[in-house]
Each structure stands twice: as structure tokens, then as C-alpha cells.
Scaffold this motif. Structure first.
Motif, PDB file in Angstrom:
ATOM      1  N   ILE A   2       6.612   9.583  -4.060  1.00  0.00           N
ATOM      2  CA  ILE A   2       7.917   8.989  -3.737  1.00  0.00           C
ATOM      3  C   ILE A   2       8.147   7.730  -4.562  1.00  0.00           C
ATOM      4  CG2 ILE A   2       7.058   7.605  -1.781  1.00  0.00           C
ATOM      5  CD1 ILE A   2      10.432   9.407  -1.769  1.00  0.00           C
ATOM      6  N   LYS A   3       7.075   6.977  -4.833  1.00  0.00           N
ATOM      7  CA  LYS A   3       7.196   5.750  -5.633  1.00  0.00           C
ATOM      8  C   LYS A   3       7.643   6.074  -7.053  1.00  0.00           C
ATOM      9  CE  LYS A   3       5.844   2.131  -3.113  1.00  0.00           C
ATOM     10  NZ  LYS A   3       6.571   0.848  -3.050  1.00  0.00           N
ATOM     11  N   GLU A   4       7.107   7.152  -7.608  1.00  0.00           N
ATOM     12  CA  GLU A   4       7.491   7.565  -8.961  1.00  0.00           C
ATOM     13  C   GLU A   4       8.946   8.001  -9.000  1.00  0.00           C
ATOM     14  OE1 GLU A   4       5.780   7.226 -11.809  1.00  0.00           O
ATOM     15  OE2 GLU A   4       4.365   6.146 -10.514  1.00  0.00           O
ATOM     16  N   GLU A   5       9.369   8.726  -7.975  1.00  0.00           N
ATOM     17  CA  GLU A   5      10.764   9.182  -7.899  1.00  0.00           C
ATOM     18  C   GLU A   5      11.713   7.990  -7.792  1.00  0.00           C
ATOM     19  OE1 GLU A   5      10.951  11.851  -4.624  1.00  0.00           O
ATOM     20  OE2 GLU A   5       9.905  13.473  -5.669  1.00  0.00           O
ATOM     21  N   GLN A 349      11.850   9.383   5.443  1.00  0.00           N
ATOM     22  CA  GLN A 349      12.260   8.571   6.600  1.00  0.00           C
ATOM     23  C   GLN A 349      12.018   7.081   6.348  1.00  0.00           C
ATOM     24  OE1 GLN A 349      10.032   6.797   8.688  1.00  0.00           O
ATOM     25  NE2 GLN A 349       8.218   7.483   7.573  1.00  0.00           N
ATOM     26  N   GLY A 350      10.986   6.770   5.548  1.00  0.00           N
ATOM     27  CA  GLY A 350      10.675   5.374   5.270  1.00  0.00           C
ATOM     28  C   GLY A 350      11.704   4.685   4.409  1.00  0.00           C
ATOM     29  N   LEU A 351      12.587   5.464   3.745  1.00  0.00           N
ATOM     30  CA  LEU A 351      13.590   4.879   2.853  1.00  0.00           C
ATOM     31  C   LEU A 351      14.747   4.223   3.608  1.00  0.00           C
ATOM     32  CD1 LEU A 351      13.662   7.717   0.176  1.00  0.00           C
ATOM     33  CD2 LEU A 351      12.727   5.418  -0.110  1.00  0.00           C
ATOM     34  N   SER A 644      10.724  -4.733   2.641  1.00  0.00           N
ATOM     35  CA  SER A 644      10.638  -5.410   1.342  1.00  0.00           C
ATOM     36  C   SER A 644       9.210  -5.421   0.803  1.00  0.00           C
ATOM     37  CB  SER A 644      11.171  -6.841   1.442  1.00  0.00           C
ATOM     38  OG  SER A 644      10.407  -7.591   2.366  1.00  0.00           O
ATOM     39  N   LEU A 645       8.232  -5.204   1.677  1.00  0.00           N
ATOM     40  CA  LEU A 645       6.837  -5.107   1.239  1.00  0.00           C
ATOM     41  C   LEU A 645       6.488  -3.673   0.861  1.00  0.00           C
ATOM     42  CD1 LEU A 645       5.158  -7.319   4.003  1.00  0.00           C
ATOM     43  CD2 LEU A 645       6.062  -8.033   1.787  1.00  0.00           C
ATOM     44  N   LYS A 646       7.064  -2.708   1.583  1.00  0.00           N
ATOM     45  CA  LYS A 646       6.787  -1.294   1.296  1.00  0.00           C
ATOM     46  C   LYS A 646       7.530  -0.814   0.054  1.00  0.00           C
ATOM     47  CE  LYS A 646       6.182  -0.148   6.202  1.00  0.00           C
ATOM     48  NZ  LYS A 646       6.831   0.496   7.371  1.00  0.00           N
TER      49      LYS A 646
END
Length: 706
Positions: A2-5, A349-351, A644-646
Motif C-alpha cells: 500500500i505504501k508503494e501504491e 480502511q487505514g486510509l 500523520s505517523l502512519k
């Protein structure tokens, strides 16, 4: 992954540009579209109509089947996506169907129908312009209403040129080009497949909304018409559709009315004079389970307008290919959890930043952030916590240990701290200071400073709930509140046993920790008598007022502590509201000082959860300041607590836009009423080297009292 996306999406200037331009235009157009209408009344009706459907779903399914059958339609009701696909494939084979045209249908996207039809050697052509572009590009829709919104006209020109024939990136030319090519597909198709926006149980009628007329051609020209309809599209009776007709085009694309509204009752006569076949596939795929779920059944109130996507600050910078699957954005996350399984929603969901912007525009009155929190709770319960998360929350769960660590950190931070900020962190922590400076932990927390404040003794008393940021990062905000309340002859009390309000745990779905924080705070705050319980952080105010009660009930705490939570709730008031009242009553008065310009940022929880917006502005104006409103003052600053940390890259992108809007006002002072927003905006201002002060409103007001 997800970070790469996310990184890929954030590096795509065309994507964020297209989505941002649409979002800005949409906000203006939507306001105009609803002028003269009672939006709250309309959405109350829609919520009631769709809530009735959820409560009577099986009954309405049977009523629709009976009515539609009497009209001459062939009805197939199934709970299985596989059975939907098989029915259509068998129908196609039986009738020697070689070519199919489809109008826009999210239900067929949900079951990946096109893929299966192609595997059977059947040609499938989308006829909605956006869907056709996406089909040619080999992509999935990025938006439920505007599937190709992420593509520029140059992108579309490239797709047409590579997949069909060369065409210039001129919108009028490309529309003409598409019309010419799709017309051939309509005329040669053996079957037409549509969805439906509404299905009326009492009459067996389908209602379709389109802007291009493609659905009508899809229904009328081929000899077979198949409609794939999710059971959530049902309404009980004809009169139920009018509120939806008013809301859907206004909420979806900010139009007063869509170009075409089609009512389909029975099989039509084909142009060659033969009787057409009309098949309706009523499709479940877990909808009846949603209807039985006391929390999630409200998601069936969705009318698929996608207005929640159009106002989402996260969606407009990363788009639906990252924030979603078949269904996109916040509501898409919820639908994904049910149609593809809870684990399928784990990353997306975390977004959600929990800003609540979607809640105010949803015509179905769905509390999307609340349902996403429920997903987090269930994921946490189902999958458990990793070692790192367990370690963090075991600390938060222990007040003395938590506060001891913060005190120790204030000493250990010295090598990184300068002028009240931490501007650089080493190693894997460096990303946290890329977009903003972080506040240094105070040398002396508020709880220690409070003991040295001399106050007037008074009959009127207020308990101050500081929250973590004011207590350990911004004690000057707490001191400002004490000064203001003392000037109104209110004595402030500060129970030392108070701890974190539980928001970090709550918004991560770790409910046992959140409930324990709630219990500790209730006991601490009710250990003394007072007229008010005051918080200067809206997130904490919402927790004290509403969440403590919910947390304790969900974790099956005994009735006595729940009653205490309810008693506490009655006394809770946000500092911005209390100070406003005291100013209006003349109990707080200000010196006559020179006017200075300020702009105001609305904290998300303050404006949406507490409905407080004008009060802090008026207090500041009464203190002699001049307000210059900023563009999108009520749009999230990107803080979102631990968000903001995630996701520092998303948080930072949202922050940059906020800073741009602040700079455009030319005001040198930004006021807000949330310490989290102070932290985010002040950190961004410092990182950018801007000559702008960022203060909690209480600080500014306290400087000006007589």
C-alpha cells in the motif's frame, strides 16, 4: 504494498490535479444545485426509506419478484456472484450471443462479469464513455460515478490512438469519435446488460439514471435485455423514488437532474417486431447479512452517488486505484469488507483520516467514519495485534508508565530539539519530519505547572481535561484557559489521575485499551465536584461527551460505570463554546488593542462532531481581531492523530495545501481550537520557514483579556 501504491499516486501530478480541480468545482456546483431545497429534509427521507428496506429486505425481495414476474420479466434471485455469471453465460450460449453491450453497472464490476464473458469468447463492450475508456485502457474504475476521472484528455487520446485509431486530444472530437464507434456496437449487439439505480417492489419497475442515453440504447436495440440489480436498490413503493431522484444527480455530479431517467416495467417489442426477452437478476452477495447487522445495516442507505469521494481530502490526492477496490473511497471500504471479506479491506480502511467531511454530504445519512472504525475494531478482534502495537498500547494503558516515559523523553530529545521544535530525526524515523517539524515535549508538563498557578476561590468551578498534547507538548494552552476562566470568576480544578482520552487506541480499533482509558478518566474527573468539565481539544471533548459511554457499553462494563460516564457527559463542554458564552455574557472582557488580521482553521471534530464553527471566530473578533477567511477553512489539515505517523506522505500533502490556502489570505496569524491542528500547521509553517504565527485561539484571547 500500500505504501508503494501511495507513493506512485502522489508522484502522479495529473491524477491529483484532475481530482483536485473536480473537487473544487464540485463543492461550488453542489451548493448551487441544492439552493432552495431542504437537503437535511431530503436525506432524512432517503435514510428512512432505505432503513425500511433494510428492515424488510426479504419481504421486499419477494414483492418485487412477484410484481416483475406479473409484468412479464424473467426473474432470477441469487446470493452468489458465480450464479449470476453462470446465468448470463448460459443465457448467452442458449441464444448464440456473440456480442454484448453494457451500460454502466457497479454490480457487474463487483462480480468481474466482463472477465468471465471474455473467457467464454463473448465480445463485451462498455457503452458509458468513461467505462469504455477504462475498458480500452485495461484498468478498473477509479470512481463509482466518474470511472475515468483520473485520466486527462491526453491520456484518453493515447488510449484511443493505441486501441482504436488515432484521434487528437480535443474533447469534442473524442466524444464524436466515441459516439461513432459505439453506435456500431449497439447495432450489432445480441444482448444488452444494464444495472439499475432503483427497483420498486410494489410495481416491479427498474429506474435508471444516465447522462449519455447509452442505457436506453442498451435496453432497446439488442433482442435480450439483462438487468443485474443489487437488492439494496429496492424501495417499497413508487413514491419513495422522488427524494432519490432529487438527491442523486445533485450529489453525484452537482446537476439539477440527470439527462435521462428510464422506467422499465416489461419486455419491449424489438425493432424487427419480435418480442424481446427481459431478464432481471436480483443479486445479493452478502447484502442480506448487512441488513441483519445492527451496525452496518445503515450502509444499505447508500444510493451510489459517490459524493463522499468528491469531498474526501485523501481520495482527491491518491484516487480510487489506491483508496479502494471495485468500490472506492470510504463507502467503498465498507462495501469491500462485506462483498470481498473483512480482510480485503485491511489496507484500505487505514486510509480514512476520520475527518468526517463525507458525513455532511451523504444523502443517505451514513456515518462512514464510524463504520470504518467498526471495521478496525473487527479486524483487531479477528486478527489480534502485532508485538509492536501491543507494546505501544500496553504503555498507553498504564498512566504512570506512560507519563514517566513522556517525562524521560523530554530529557532525551535535547540533541534533536531547537527552539521548541524537532526538525530532524535519525534513521527510519526521518520520514516523520519530512513535511513538518515536530513539537518538543515540554520541560515542565501542564500538570506540574498547574500546581503553581494561583487562582481565585469561587463557587463556580470547572474541571480541565488537558489531553496528552496540551499536558505534555503545549502546556501554555492550558495556562491560557485557566487565565480566561479565572477572569470570569471560575476556579479551575485539575485531577492529576486523568490520562489519555483513548483516541489513539479507539481510532486503531483497540477497544479494550480505549475502554480502560475511559474508565480511568471517569473515575479521575468525577473525584471532584464542578459545574463544567472543559476540554480544549475537540477530539477529547467528543471522547468525554460521547465515546466513553460507547466504549464502556461495547466492552460490557457494569452499569454503574456507564451511568457515571453519562453523568460526566452532561457536564462536558468544549472550551471554545464555554469561552464564547462567557464573552457574550460580558464575563470575559478584552483590552482595546490594535486590530490584527487572522485566519481561522476549523478542526474536523469541532465543526462536524460538535457543530462549533462561528463561536471561536466571534470570540476572536470580540477581542479586536479582524477575520480573513481562508479557502477550504473546514478541510482537514492532515493531522488525524496517529494518521500523520502512519501515512506521513498523505498527511504532508494535505498539509501543503492547507499552508497554500493560509498564505493566500496574507494573514500573519492562524488560529484554531485543536492542539493537534496547532501541531500540524505550526510544524508545517516552521518547516517551510514561513513568517506566520500559529496559535490556539485560547492563547490569543488570553493575551487580550483585561
Amino acid at each position: 504494498m500500500i505504501k508503494e501504491e501511495i507513493k506512485k499516486a502522489l508522484s502522479n501530478a495529473n491524477l491529483s490535479g484532475a481530482l483536485t480541480r473536480f473537487s473544487e468545482a464540485y463543492a461550488v456546483s453542489r451548493r448551487k444545485a441544492y439552493e432552495g431545497l431542504d437537503f437535511e429534509g431530503i436525506r432524512e427521507k432517503i435514510a428512512n426509506i432505505k432503513s425500511y428496506v433494510a428492515d424488510h429486505l426479504q419481504e421486499l425481495i419477494q414483492t418485487f419478484i412477484k410484481s416483475a414476474t406479473e409484468n412479464g420479466a424473467k426473474i432470477f434471485y441469487t446470493k452468489s456472484p458465480e450464479e449470476v455469471r453462470n446465468y448470463i453465460i448460459e443465457l448467452a450460449k442458449k441464444n448464440n450471443v456473440k456480442s454484448i453491450v453494457k451500460s454502466k453497472s457497479m454490480a457487474t464490476e463487483e462480480i468481474h462479469l466482463n472477465k468471465y464473458l471474455k473467457e467464454q469468447g463473448i465480445e463485451v463492450n462498455e457503452t458509458d464513455l468513461g467505462e469504455w475508456i477504462i475498458q480500452l485502457a485495461g484498468q478498473r474504475p477509479s470512481h463509482m460515478v466518474l470511472p475515468a476521472i483520473h485520466l486527462t484528455r491526453y491520456d484518453v487520446s493515447d488510449v484511443f490512438t493505441k486501441k482504436v485509431e488515432p484521434v487528437q486530444p480535443d474533447i469534442a472530437q473524442m466524444v464524436k469519435f466515441a459516439r461513432k464507434h459505439l453506435r456500431r456496437k449497439f447495432l450489432s449487439a445480441d444482448m444488452g446488460i444494464t444495472g439499475a439505480n432503483i427497483a420498486i417492489a410494489e410495481t416491479g419497475t427498474l429506474v435508471l439514471f444516465t447522462n449519455e442515453g447509452n442505457a436506453r440504447l442498451t435496453m432497446l436495440l439488442p433482442k435480450i435485455h439483462v438487468a443485474v440489480v443489487g437488492v439494496e436498490k429496492l424501495v417499497a413503493k413508487l413514491e419513495d423514488i422522488f427524494s432519490i431522484i432529487r438527491a442523486l444527480p445533485r450529489s453525484a455530479t452537482a446537476q439539477l437532474i440527470t439527462s435521462y431517467i428510464s422506467f422499465v416495467n416489461k419486455p419491449e417489442i424489438h425493432i424487427d417486431g419480435s418480442q424481446k426477452e427481459f431478464h432481471i437478476i436480483l443479486f445479493d452477495n452478502n447484502r442480506t447479512n448487512i441488513a441483519r447487522d445492527p451496525v452496518f445495516k445503515q450502509s444499505l442507505q447508500c444510493i451510489r452517488c459517490a459524493s463522499c469521494l468528491n469531498v474526501c481530502p485523501v481520495f482527491r490526492i491518491i484516487g480510487g486505484h489506491v483508496f479502494g477496490k471495485v468500490y472506492t473511497g470510504g463507502i467503498g471500504t465498507i462495501l469491500t469488507a462485506w462483498t470481498e471479506g473483512l480482510k480485503a479491506s485491511k489496507d484500505i480502511q487505514g486510509l480514512c483520516i476520520q475527518c468526517g467531511n463525507c458525513v455532511k454530504v451523504c444523502p443517505g445519512k451514513i456515518n462512514i467514519p464510524e463504520l470504518i472504525l467498526e471495521i478496525r475494531k473487527r479486524l483487531s478482534k479477528e486478527e489480534g495485534l502485532d508485538f509492536k502495537t501491543k507494546a505501544i498500547y500496553s504503555v498507553v494503558n498504564n498512566r504512570k508508565l506512560f507519563h514517566s516515559i513522556l517525562r524521560t523523553a523530554s530529557k532525551l530529545q535535547k540533541p534533536f530539539e531547537k527552539g521548541g521544535f524537532i526538525r530532524h530525526l535519525p534513521f527510519f524515523l526521518s520520514e516523520l519530519t519530512t513535511e513538518r517539524s515536530l513539537p518538543a515535549i515540554a520541560d515542565v508538563p501542564f500538570r506540574d505547572r498547574f500546581k503553581k498557578i494561583e487562582q481565585p476561590k469561587s463557587q463556580k468551578k470547572a474541571i480541565f481535561f488537558a489531553g496528552c498534547l496540551i499536558d505534555f507538548a503545549y502546556p501554555e494552552i492550558g495556562e491560557a484557559l485557566v487565565k480566561l476562566l479565572n477572569s470570569a470568576q471560575i476556579e479551575v480544578l485539575f485531577p492529576q489521575e486523568q490520562t489519555c482520552c483513548g483516541a489513539p487506541a479507539r481510532y486503531s480499533g483497540v477497544m479494550d485499551v480505549a475502554a480502560n482509558n475511559s474508565k480511568q478518566n471517569i473515575e479521575a474527573l468525577l473525584s471532584v465536584e464542578a459545574d463544567y468539565v472543559v476540554s480544549a481539544c475537540p477530539t477529547c471533548t467528543v471522547a468525554l461527551k460521547n465515546q466513553f459511554i460507547k466504549d464502556l457499553k461495547e466492552q460490557d462494563y457494569d452499569e454503574k460505570i456507564i451511568k457515571s460516564a453519562e453523568h460526566l457527559s452532561e457536564k462536558v463542554i468544549d472550551a471554545s463554546e464555554l469561552i464564547y458564552r462567557l464573552v457574550k455574557e460580558g464575563k470575559i472582557q478584552f483590552k482595546k488593542l490594535s486590530k490584527i488580521d487572522f485566519t481561522y482553521h476549523d478542526p474536523c471534530h469541532l465543526i462536524r462532531s460538535l457543530n462549533i464553527s462561528q463561536q471561536p471566530r466571534e470570540s476572536l473578533i470580540n477581542a479586536g481581531l479582524k477575520l480573513i477567511e481562508m479557502f477550504e477553512s473546514d478541510t482537514c489539515c492532515g493531522m488525524g492523530g496517529s494518521y500523520s505517523l502512519k501515512f506521513p506522505e498523505i498527511s504532508g500533502t494535505i498539509l501543503r495545501r492547507k499552508l497554500e490556502n493560509i498564505q493566500k489570505t496574507e494573514a500573519k496569524l492562524v488560529c484554531t481550537d485543536c492542539p493537534g491542528c496547532v501541531m500540524q500547521i505550526r510544524g508545517g509553517v516552521d518547516k517551510e520557514g514561513l513568517q506566520i504565527e500559529v496559535k490556539h485561539s485560547l492563547e490569543v484571547l488570553a493575551e487580550r483579556i483585561k
